[in-house]
Design a protein around this motif. Structure first.
Motif, mmCIF file in Angstrom:
data_model
loop_
_atom_site.group_PDB
_atom_site.id
_atom_site.type_symbol
_atom_site.label_atom_id
_atom_site.label_comp_id
_atom_site.label_asym_id
_atom_site.label_seq_id
_atom_site.Cartn_x
_atom_site.Cartn_y
_atom_site.Cartn_z
ATOM 1 N N THR A 89 0.818 -1.220 0.000
ATOM 2 C CA THR A 89 0.000 0.000 0.000
ATOM 3 C C THR A 89 0.851 1.269 0.000
ATOM 4 N N ASN A 90 2.132 1.120 0.301
ATOM 5 C CA ASN A 90 2.993 2.311 0.276
ATOM 6 C C ASN A 90 4.464 1.900 0.161
ATOM 7 N N ILE A 91 5.225 2.761 -0.527
ATOM 8 C CA ILE A 91 6.686 2.617 -0.515
ATOM 9 C C ILE A 91 7.259 4.004 -0.227
ATOM 10 N N ALA A 92 8.123 4.054 0.767
ATOM 11 C CA ALA A 92 8.755 5.332 1.109
ATOM 12 C C ALA A 92 10.266 5.109 1.112
ATOM 13 N N LYS A 93 11.035 6.182 0.939
ATOM 14 C CA LYS A 93 12.494 6.032 0.938
ATOM 15 C C LYS A 93 13.097 6.862 2.061
ATOM 16 N N SER A 94 13.973 6.241 2.846
ATOM 17 C CA SER A 94 14.720 7.018 3.832
ATOM 18 C C SER A 94 16.035 6.310 4.109
ATOM 19 N N ASP A 95 17.068 7.080 4.356
ATOM 20 C CA ASP A 95 18.418 6.575 4.632
ATOM 21 C C ASP A 95 18.871 5.543 3.599
ATOM 22 N N ILE A 255 -0.089 2.906 -7.363
ATOM 23 C CA ILE A 255 0.794 3.782 -6.569
ATOM 24 C C ILE A 255 0.030 4.931 -5.909
ATOM 25 N N GLU A 256 -1.310 4.835 -5.957
ATOM 26 C CA GLU A 256 -2.093 5.877 -5.303
ATOM 27 C C GLU A 256 -1.738 5.900 -3.815
ATOM 28 N N GLY A 257 -1.327 7.032 -3.334
ATOM 29 C CA GLY A 257 -1.018 7.145 -1.903
ATOM 30 C C GLY A 257 0.403 6.742 -1.531
ATOM 31 N N TRP A 258 1.210 6.257 -2.501
ATOM 32 C CA TRP A 258 2.598 5.916 -2.170
ATOM 33 C C TRP A 258 3.394 7.216 -1.954
ATOM 34 N N ASP A 259 4.362 7.164 -1.048
ATOM 35 C CA ASP A 259 5.225 8.329 -0.842
ATOM 36 C C ASP A 259 6.078 8.594 -2.070
ATOM 37 N N ILE A 260 6.649 7.500 -2.643
ATOM 38 C CA ILE A 260 7.431 7.707 -3.855
ATOM 39 C C ILE A 260 6.469 7.616 -5.043
ATOM 40 N N GLN A 261 6.669 8.433 -6.034
ATOM 41 C CA GLN A 261 5.761 8.469 -7.189
ATOM 42 C C GLN A 261 6.570 8.358 -8.478
ATOM 43 N N PRO A 262 6.914 7.114 -8.897
ATOM 44 C CA PRO A 262 7.640 6.996 -10.169
ATOM 45 C C PRO A 262 6.796 7.557 -11.320
#
Ligand SMILES: Cc1cc2nc3c(=O)[nH]c(=O)nc-3n(C[C@H](O)[C@H](O)[C@H](O)COP(=O)(O)OP(=O)(O)OC[C@H]3O[C@@H](n4cnc5c(N)ncnc54)[C@H](O)[C@@H]3O)c2cc1C
Length: 337
Positions: A89-95, A255-262
């Protein structure tokens, strides 16, 4: 407890996702394959388990379900963690890591992600004729789950694409009679499939359109057809079943609502020569990827998969050699010796 970090997370367990996960395991990466549905196989399992697939190297006519069984065996040769009934439901990127969140709130961490979600949720394109909705499941079908359901029955297939043509010749081998109804004189299918249809006993009602479908008291369907260019010229056929094969429509809200938006192109993700999306470290292959000249075929996705996996490995392990060939390994009964 320290959270596990996967080298590659493959999102989507269709045929291309399955092969991508296998190839990544062949390259000895720590891999997780995540699939929304209870079973792997994507469109093949959901939409055409009984259809013959003719255009994948090494197979010259394999039933969809048997093809997925073979992919499953290959997938289990090396370790791959498989999570079914799990929707991302989501993919985010950090570090420098990607955090993948699933519908249950679970989170996973991966160095790279390969998206193999196809074109999102799909459903059959419906026949637009009054009253036919009510006959679905009572003689009108959008799917063929088991060829034997049509044994010794009189059937009509509406449609003129690859799938309709293949289905007509395949079902003709078990049905009492088969009729294909298409708006054009020519079929939009592989040339050899059309040749096979032309040489078969399948009755062709072309160029014709369906005007009405009614259920008779004996349970059979009466289908009224009209010439496409002249509504006044009509004829009727009586069948036990009408299989509508007008293709599928999809709506990609993956990708609706994903932090990353390719960056997207239509229903797919724009990729470069390494199959990388506009987000470094996120790749897309199979029906989920788009570039100039792209075709949505399993064979194409199978070619893209090693490119994406090898590019992903170069990203998180630039010193690793390869890819080599796997010919020195010995695999017996699905296990590496
Ligand atoms: C009727 C029909 C006949 C066809 N015949 C042929 C043929 O003969 N030969 C051929 O080469 N091609 C054929 N195709 C096309 C072929 O099926 C596709 O090219 C192929 O399925 C693409 O595989 P994929 O793994 O990229 O995507 P898909 O098969 O679409 O699989 C995507 C998977 O991702 C999962 N998913 C989606 N979103 C998420 C999420 N957020 N989280 C977790 N999982 C997710 C879905 O549940 C699905 O299982 C046919 C297609 C149709 C509709």
């Amino acid at each position: 407890m320290k959270q596990e970090i996967y080298d590659i997370a493959v999102i989507g367990g269709g045929p291309v996702g399955m092969f991508t996960a296998f190839y990544a395991s062949l390259r000895d990466t720590k891999i997780v394959l995540i699939e929304s549905l209870a079973t792997l196989g994507g469109q093949v399992t959901a939409l055409y388990p009984e259809k013959n697939i003719l255009d994948v190297a090494g197979f010259y006519g394999i039933k969809g379900s048997a093809f997925i069984t073979e992919l499953n065996k290959q997938l289990h040769v090396f370790p791959v963690e498989i999570k079914t009934e799990t929707t991302v439901t989501n993919i985010a990127k950090s570090d420098g890591l990607f955090t993948i969140t699933t519908h249950s709130g679970e989170t996973l961490q991966a160095k790279t992600v390969i998206i193999t979600t196809g074109k999102g949720a799909f459903e059959p394109r419906k026949i637009q004729i009054e009253g036919v909705d009510k006959l679905v499941g009572q003689g009108v079908h959008y799917f063929v789950n088991d060829v034997h359901d049509f044994e010794n029955r009189h059937i009509a297939i509406a449609g003129g694409g690859d799938s309709a043509v293949d289905m007509a010749t395949m079902l003709n081998s078990v049905a009492a009679s088969t009729t294909i109804i298409h708006r054009r004189d020519t079929f939009r299918a592989m040339e050899q499939s059309v040749n096979q249809l032309m040489m078969s006993t399948v009755v062709r009602e072309t160029p014709k359109k369906i005007v009405s479908v009614t259920k008779q008291t004996n349970g059979q369907l009466e289908i009224t057809l009209a010439e496409v260019k002249n509504d006044d010229i009509t004829n009727r056929i009586i069948v036990d079943d009408l299989i509508v094969n007008y293709g599928f429509i999809s709506e990609n809200k993956t990708i609706e609502g994903w932090d990353i938006q390719p960056k997207v192109a239509g229903l797919a993700f724009d990729v470069n020569q390494e199959m990388q999306t506009s987000i470094p470290g996120i790749y897309a292959v199979g029906d989920a990827s788009h570039y100039v000249g792209k075709s949505d075929l399993i064979a194409i996705g199978f070619g893209e998969a090693p490119n994406a996996v090898n590019a992903a490995i170069r990203r998180f392990d630039p010193d690793r050699r390869g890819p080599g060939h796997s010919s020195s390994m010995v695999i017996k009964d699905g296990k590496l010796l």
